[in-house]
Design a protein around this motif. Structure first.
Motif, PDB file in Angstrom:
ATOM      1  N   ALA A 250      -1.373  -7.738   5.575  1.00 61.72           N
ATOM      2  CA  ALA A 250      -0.273  -7.014   4.945  1.00 61.72           C
ATOM      3  C   ALA A 250      -0.398  -5.513   5.169  1.00 61.72           C
ATOM      4  CB  ALA A 250      -0.237  -7.329   3.448  1.00 61.72           C
ATOM      5  N   TYR A 254       2.325  -3.173   6.989  1.00 57.21           N
ATOM      6  CA  TYR A 254       2.847  -2.045   6.220  1.00 57.21           C
ATOM      7  C   TYR A 254       2.716  -0.740   7.014  1.00 57.21           C
ATOM      8  CZ  TYR A 254       3.337   0.907   1.970  1.00 57.21           C
ATOM      9  OH  TYR A 254       3.742   1.817   1.019  1.00 57.21           O
ATOM     10  N   ALA A 393       1.731  -3.127   0.134  1.00 61.05           N
ATOM     11  CA  ALA A 393       3.029  -3.529  -0.404  1.00 61.05           C
ATOM     12  C   ALA A 393       3.603  -2.420  -1.273  1.00 61.05           C
ATOM     13  CB  ALA A 393       2.894  -4.814  -1.231  1.00 61.05           C
ATOM     14  N   PHE A 396       6.925  -6.842  -4.624  1.00 62.13           N
ATOM     15  CA  PHE A 396       6.850  -8.248  -4.242  1.00 62.13           C
ATOM     16  C   PHE A 396       8.156  -8.975  -4.528  1.00 62.13           C
ATOM     17  CE2 PHE A 396       2.499  -6.973  -4.817  1.00 62.13           C
ATOM     18  CZ  PHE A 396       1.816  -7.644  -3.817  1.00 62.13           C
TER      19      PHE A 396
END
Length: 454
Positions: A250, A254, A393, A396
């Motif tokens: 992730a 990102y 992140a 979510f």
């Protein structure tokens, strides 16, 4: 134990409720307390949206696809047309954002522009468009095509599609609608502009026959993670729905998207990265594991194996459930006519974990490859905070295994912890989805051009 927060006063989580009929576990509709008889009852979805709004979530999100997939025998795999459903939800709510999927391969820009402009108007500025190119092979035959357009062709069409729709939403300047009964002037037609688009895929004269949406344009959401998908998202998307199994994966995604967006002259803060997360919540770790195991016991392998074939193109129907899945099984498969990012996600699981077939389908059953977290409310909140603060992140898409209790647990037990840590709002501070996400309202390109020549 809470993870220390250094961003609590200046950066807030984005949280969407991803509504998927029957729940995000493939057997969610079978779990005790689920209400499969309400899956075609609009009040069921209105109730979910009201619950999400009471928890001050940013948006509800509806996926869609213009085809009946092959494996509905064992799972709730039908689709409700999102804009119709979201319009009914808009009437039952006041603040929560309304994101729906529409395909650039199987819509026409003018019709789509009208539909989303209408949703934005009737909701007071809460609409978001999840832009997809539709890879499923079942769709093409529904629209008179002999085969699914290639990956590259779909993304080329999508780029022109978004450009046309953007022009249409901009074709009315903000003050074009006058409605002055004293002067008798209803609209200033010098501020309503034909777009005169002529391109490879589309010829659209315009202008749109609907005034400019309250947000200027609905929020642009995108869900592709292939190389083409990333480039497209970096150029257009304001929120990106993505799937990752590890925080390392992730973080890499990102960083790549933010870098690409900055390279295109965009503010990276205006591109929200939102992985999917499916929480199994218990008052103790043991209780949460028992909950997860109860769902695993409801899996029907015939369905799960057909799902795996859809994702990877590999048929494991003769493979023993207890046998390890070898990486070589995928060597002759490829993502040419599949969702490339999801294919790679499965290959990475096999490479990293060397699972049996049963373990692999169990991993995918929980949320189709999205991140599954099993634990106490504090553990779920810790994971969310860790991803948020480590550069993985901006928030979510919450994917409850079943409804409505699966979301109620998250809203009542996890959200208060995030709020106490200063990571999530206590009250809405705006009315539009752009305001919830902290996104600017764009100016009409035609208004900007008129000012430049004035």
């Amino acid at each position: 134990m809470a993870v220390p927060s250094s961003h609590a006063t200046r950066r807030q989580l984005v949280l969407n409720l991803f509504i998927y009929p029957g729940g995000h576990h493939e057997a969610g509709w079978r779990y005790p307390g689920a209400r499969p008889e309400r899956l075609l009852d609009i009040t069921f979805y209105q109730d979910l949206a009201r619950s999400a709004e009471a928890a001050k979530l940013d948006a509800v999100f509806f996926a869609d696809g213009p085809a009946q997939v092959d494996n509905i025998r064992y799972a709730s795999r039908f689709r409700l047309e999102p804009l119709t459903w979201l319009s009914a939800i808009a009437a039952a709510t006041t603040h929560i954002g309304l994101i729906g999927t529409a395909s650039t391969t199987y819509y026409e820009p003018y019709n789509l522009a009208r539909l989303y402009a209408s949703l934005d108007h009737l909701s007071g500025g809460r609409a978001g468009w999840n832009i997809v190119t539709t890879a499923v092979p079942q769709a093409s035959a529904n629209f008179g095509l002999a085969e699914t357009p290639s990956h590259a062709e779909r993304y080329a069409r999508a780029a022109e599609f978004v450009d046309v729709v953007t022009k249409l939403w901009d074709s009315w300047e903000d003050d074009a609608l006058v409605a002055d009964p004293v002067s008798g002037l209803f609209a200033d037609d010098t501020k309503i502009h034909p777009i005169e688009h002529v391109g490879r895929h589309y010829r659209v004269k315009g202008a749109l026959n609907t005034p400019r949406p309250p947000q200027g344009r609905p929020v642009y959401v995108q869900a592709g993670s292939s190389d083409d998908g990333r480039s497209f998202a970096a150029r257009y998307a304001e929120a990106i729905f993505t799937a990752h199994q590890t925080v390392e994966s992730a973080k890499a995604f990102y960083a790549d998207i933010k870098k690409q967006a900055a390279g295109l002259g965009r503010n990276p803060d205006h591109v929200k990265i939102l992985p999917g997360i499916s929480p199994y919540i218990g008052s103790t770790e043991a209780e949460a594991r028992q909950l997860h195991e109860a769902f695993s016991d409801l899996i029907q392998p015939e369905y799960s194996i057909s799902q795996l074939k859809q994702i990877t193109g590999v048929d494991f129907s003769g493979h023993p459930l207890g046998a390890v899945v070898e990486l070589d099984a995928f060597k002759d498969a490829g993502p040419a006519k599949l969702v490339a990012s999801r294919f790679q996600l499965v290959v990475d699981i096999v490479r990293r974990e060397k699972p049996t077939l049963r373990q692999l389908i169990d991993r995918l059953a929980g949320a189709r490859g999205h991140y599954v977290v099993v634990g106490t409310p504090e553990k779920i909140a810790d994971e969310i905070q860790h991803w948020f603060e480590s550069g993985a992140a901006d928030g979510f898409n919450v994917m409850p295994p079943w409804y409505a209790a699966g979301f109620d647990l998250f809203a009542s037990q996890v959200v208060p912890i995030l709020r106490k840590r200063g990571l999530f709002r206590a009250e809405y501070t705006g009315r539009t989805l752009r305001e919830h996400y902290g996104l600017p309202r764009p100016q009409s390109q035609f208004a900007e051009a008129a000012r430049a020549t004035a």
